[in-house]
Design an enzyme around this catalytic site. Structure first.
Site, PDB file in Angstrom:
ATOM      1  CG  HIS A  18      -1.941   1.135   1.107  1.00 44.07           C
ATOM      2  ND1 HIS A  18      -3.147   0.990   0.459  1.00 44.07           N
ATOM      3  CD2 HIS A  18      -1.893   2.424   1.508  1.00 44.07           C
ATOM      4  CE1 HIS A  18      -3.797   2.146   0.483  1.00 44.07           C
ATOM      5  NE2 HIS A  18      -3.055   3.025   1.116  1.00 44.07           N
ATOM      6  CB  ALA A  19       1.076   4.128  -2.329  1.00 42.46           C
ATOM      7  CG  HIS A  53      -1.913  10.726  -2.605  1.00 44.84           C
ATOM      8  ND1 HIS A  53      -3.095  11.299  -2.197  1.00 44.84           N
ATOM      9  CD2 HIS A  53      -1.424  10.081  -1.504  1.00 44.84           C
ATOM     10  CE1 HIS A  53      -3.310  11.026  -0.921  1.00 44.84           C
ATOM     11  NE2 HIS A  53      -2.305  10.275  -0.478  1.00 44.84           N
ATOM     12  CD  GLU A  54       1.687   7.857  -1.269  1.00 49.08           C
ATOM     13  OE1 GLU A  54       2.189   8.344  -0.235  1.00 49.08           O
ATOM     14  OE2 GLU A  54       0.565   7.320  -1.280  1.00 49.08           O
ATOM     15  CG  HIS A 103       1.635  12.303   1.879  1.00 52.14           C
ATOM     16  ND1 HIS A 103       0.725  12.912   2.689  1.00 52.14           N
ATOM     17  CD2 HIS A 103       0.979  11.232   1.328  1.00 52.14           C
ATOM     18  CE1 HIS A 103      -0.435  12.250   2.643  1.00 52.14           C
ATOM     19  NE2 HIS A 103      -0.311  11.237   1.817  1.00 52.14           N
ATOM     20  CD  GLU A 112      -3.612  11.319   3.264  1.00 50.96           C
ATOM     21  OE1 GLU A 112      -3.288  11.024   2.094  1.00 50.96           O
ATOM     22  OE2 GLU A 112      -3.010  10.867   4.264  1.00 50.96           O
ATOM     23  CG  HIS A 122      -6.506   3.379   5.152  1.00 48.86           C
ATOM     24  ND1 HIS A 122      -6.610   2.790   3.914  1.00 48.86           N
ATOM     25  CD2 HIS A 122      -5.730   4.477   4.984  1.00 48.86           C
ATOM     26  CE1 HIS A 122      -5.930   3.509   3.020  1.00 48.86           C
ATOM     27  NE2 HIS A 122      -5.391   4.540   3.643  1.00 48.86           N
ATOM     28  CE1 TYR A 130      -5.652   8.981   2.360  1.00 47.45           C
ATOM     29  CE2 TYR A 130      -6.900   7.655   3.927  1.00 47.45           C
ATOM     30  CZ  TYR A 130      -5.699   8.011   3.356  1.00 47.45           C
ATOM     31  OH  TYR A 130      -4.535   7.410   3.764  1.00 47.45           O
TER      32      TYR A 130
HETATM   33  O1  X8Z Z   1      -4.154   5.419   1.251  1.00 48.26           O
HETATM   34  C1  X8Z Z   1      -4.091   6.252   0.379  1.00 48.26           C
HETATM   35  C2  X8Z Z   1      -2.735   6.757  -0.108  1.00 48.26           C
HETATM   36  C3  X8Z Z   1      -1.725   6.733   0.964  1.00 48.26           C
HETATM   37  S1  X8Z Z   1      -1.981   7.930   2.194  1.00 48.26           S
HETATM   38  C4  X8Z Z   1      -2.254   5.882  -1.239  1.00 48.26           C
HETATM   39  N1  X8Z Z   1      -5.218   6.705  -0.215  1.00 48.26           N
HETATM   40  C5  X8Z Z   1      -6.537   6.214   0.157  1.00 48.26           C
HETATM   41  C6  X8Z Z   1      -6.721   4.770  -0.240  1.00 48.26           C
HETATM   42  O2  X8Z Z   1      -5.919   4.254  -1.023  1.00 48.26           O
HETATM   43  O3  X8Z Z   1      -7.682   4.148   0.199  1.00 48.26           O
HETATM   44  C7  X8Z Z   1      -5.291   7.728  -1.260  1.00 48.26           C
HETATM   45  C8  X8Z Z   1      -6.744   7.862  -1.597  1.00 48.26           C
HETATM   46  C9  X8Z Z   1      -7.517   7.100  -0.574  1.00 48.26           C
HETATM   47 ZN    ZN Z   2      -1.800   9.861   1.457  1.00 47.91          ZN
END
Ligand code: X8Z
Ligand code: ZN
Length: 612
Positions: free
Chosen positions: A351-352, A381-382, A385, A409, A509, A519
């Site tokens: 997960h990024a 997105h990354e 941060h 975010e 998450h 988000y």
């Molecule tokens: O978790 C993330 C990022 C890392 S903070 C990749 N996002 C959420 C997800 O993937 O569920 C970005 C958008 C929503």
């Molecule tokens: Zn993020």
């Protein structure tokens, strides 16, 4: 930490002695002096707290970096043990901070004390045995997610990004269902661990003086927790009519594509058919629902392939956008230490994520990049941060954070809103910019990603907050999850999901214990930022065609906000870029205004009954 308490005691003792010598002994003077010595004690406390948290953060960052890059029993144990130490310190400091908040301190000190009090997301009980248990559960949950795989009958075992690629590309409902179901099996063993984690963290929140963990999580927004909940309802109320129109259109098109047996024209949409493992953003089904006469005729995934973009080139391209705004290039260590490609020989958390190992310059990303349009956006997105982290590195440690978590975010996403056809042409990926007759196609693609996400961004914590408060009991975890999925998103599980499963755990998450409302906020904020930065850049065209690429004025304004970190309440930071201290979804509605009109026409013409 060990040196810290005796030092404080010595300081107040010295002050008391010197007061005795000067002979000031009236009651009033005594109370003044004791307030003064208390104030000095508080300042000293803050200074020491910042130092020990800063030192500890480097240790925890390193151990977590190693754990999520090499998931083994040993790295899990090491990360749990550092986590345990860090939580114990943070809980102790949060408890102590509460004692000073009534003193007549300067704004910055009071703000630091409040942040110390309320910024834990997984507070442990004071009992060290329970703290150790919580740290080990938290590591284990992370590991279960990172190691998760689904094995097909032919023996092929795929990781999350590989399974997600199938969810994004396939049109075969049977295969989509198999992958959807298969991935969720990884979460079943998480259920008892999650239940215990909630129990322990709730106890920790109560020890800190909160009603439960829900109240603590909602206390991090410069307003009362219930006001924050109301604020979210207000924002969602602004966007919901647009979402309902999009849902109605997409369901109608999928009904035509798959038939009434698979997608009913009236009920919620089955969650495996929306191009994403969690049905959280729907851009991958654009081709299935694209307007016949307004398709812009290009696909960024194909353009990247055509121009031989590999993972590094994708990241370099994203970096150059930030450079064009006036931000310094990323340091060499970013390129040496980041993870861009999924290793074949070990388990990693794919997960990024973006990291700031030393709270200064050692910034990195960790991501199993797929060469797709979606991941091209995620890279922006990354990096958002990382540029934020670097911009606030001059702040005191406690302020090294975003104005609120939604801001962190939103930054990279704001930049990604500028990946327009004219930008793609400027960087040589696209030959011709489609004319205005194709705008509906562009807007629909964007809405499938952004508008579709909003109710998902909201519902995860609506579920968690109810779990934390006890309104949802462990016996209702899955049922309540799907009830909220239906309520907010109008999607449903494609097959019966009993309480034998733990579907929330299949979303990073939840086992990762990362709050998710951020988000939702980011999806509102990024449109506000984009609109304002386009104004600053002097763009006069429709905002969905605006790219701030190359505009130093926009970059400088953005940087002014980023540099503030968390030093001021978020409305002040918001005002720096947008001129207004309010979060407001009007910018979302403005951006998608032509699409809203078009969706309504389509739904009326097709005589669709909207809602579910
Ligand atoms: O978790 C993330 C990022 C890392 S903070 C990749 N996002 C959420 C997800 O993937 O569920 C970005 C958008 C929503
Ligand atoms: Zn993020």
């Amino acid at each position: 930490m060990k040196l810290f308490q005796p030092k404080l005691k010595r300081l107040s003792l010295l002050i008391a002695i010197s007061i005795g010598v000067s002979g000031c002994n009236s009651a009033q003077d005594n109370s003044q002096t004791s307030t003064q010595s208390k104030t000095e004690e508080a300042q000293q406390f803050i200074e020491q707290a910042e130092q020990s948290l800063s030192d500890l953060s480097i240790e925890i960052n390193r151990s977590e970096w190693i754990y999520s890059n090499f998931i083994t029993a040993d790295t899990a144990a090491l990360s749990a043990s550092v986590g345990e130490k860090q939580t114990a310190t943070s809980v102790k400091l949060a408890t102590q901070a509460a004692k000073y908040t009534d003193l007549p301190l300067d704004d910055a000190s009071l703000r630091k004390l409040n942040i110390l009090r309320s910024s834990l997301v997984l507070p442990a009980p004071l009992d060290p045995v329970k703290n150790a248990e919580l740290a080990s559960i938290s590591s284990e949950l992370n590991g279960l997610y990172g190691k998760g795989k689904y094995c097909f009958e032919d023996g092929r075992c795929l990781t999350q990004p590989e399974l997600s690629a199938i969810m994004g590309e396939s049109s075969d409902p049977a295969l989509l269902l198999e992958v959807w179901k298969g991935w969720r099996d990884i979460a079943t063993p998480m259920r008892p661990l999650f239940e215990r984690e909630v129990e322990l963290a709730n106890e920790g929140a109560i020890d800190l003086g909160y009603a439960n963990l829900s109240e603590l999580w909602r206390s991090q927004y410069d307003m009362k927790p219930d006001e924050f909940s109301t604020e979210l309802d207000r924002l969602w109320g602004q966007v919901k009519p647009l979402y309902d129109s999009l849902h109605c259109y997409v369901r109608g098109e999928l009904n035509e594509e798959y038939g009434e047996d698979v997608v009913s024209a009236n009920g919620p949409i089955p969650a495996h058919l929306l191009g994403n493992m969690w049905a959280q953003s729907w851009g991958n089904i654009y081709d299935k629902v694209a307007p016949q006469d307004a398709d812009p005729g290009y696909d960024v995934t194909e353009l990247l392939a055509k121009h031989n973009y590999d993972e590094i080139k994708m990241v370099k391209q994203a970096e150059s956008f930030f450079s064009s705004l006036g931000f310094d290039e990323l340091p060499d260590t970013f390129w040496e230490r980041s993870l861009f490609v999924q290793p074949k020989d070990r388990d990693v958390v794919c997960h990024a994520s973006a990291w700031d190992l030393d709270n200064l310059d050692d910034i990195r990303i960790k991501m199993c990049i797929q060469k797709t349009a979606e991941d091209f956006s995620v890279i922006h997105h990354e990096l958002g941060h990382n540029y934020y982290q670097r911009a606030y590195k001059g702040q005191p440690f406690i302020f090294k954070n975003s104005a609120n978590d939604g801001f962190h975010e939103a930054i990279g996403d704001t930049i990604a809103l500028s990946i327009t056809p004219s930008y793609l042409k400027q960087i040589g990926l696209l030959d011709e910019v489609p004319d205005a007759s194709k705008d509906i196609g562009l807007l629909l693609k964007q809405a499938l990603d952004k508008v579709a996400f909003m109710p998902f961004g909201l519902m995860i914590d609506q579920w968690r907050w109810k779990v934390f408060s006890g309104e949802i009991t462990p016996e209702q975890y899955n049922q309540a999850w799907w009830d909220l999925r239906e309520k907010y998103q109008g999607v449903k599980a494609p097959i019966e999901r009993s309480e034998d499963y733990f579907d929330p755990g299949a979303k990073y998450h939840v086992p990762g214990n990362v709050p998710y409302t951020r988000y939702f906020l980011a999806h509102i904020l990024q449109f506000q930022f984009h609109q304002s930065l386009c104004d600053i850049a002097g763009d006069k065209g429709p905002v969905h065609r605006c790219s701030i690429y190359g505009n130093k004025d926009a970059g400088s304004k953005l940087n002014t906000m980023l540099e503030m970190g968390q030093s001021r309440p978020w409305p002040e930071a918001l005002k720096v870029v947008t001129g207004s201290p309010e979060m407001d979804a009007s910018a979302v509605l403005d951006y998608f205004a032509p699409l809203q009109v078009w969706l309504n026409e389509q739904n009326t013409q097709a005589n669709r009954q909207c809602g579910w």
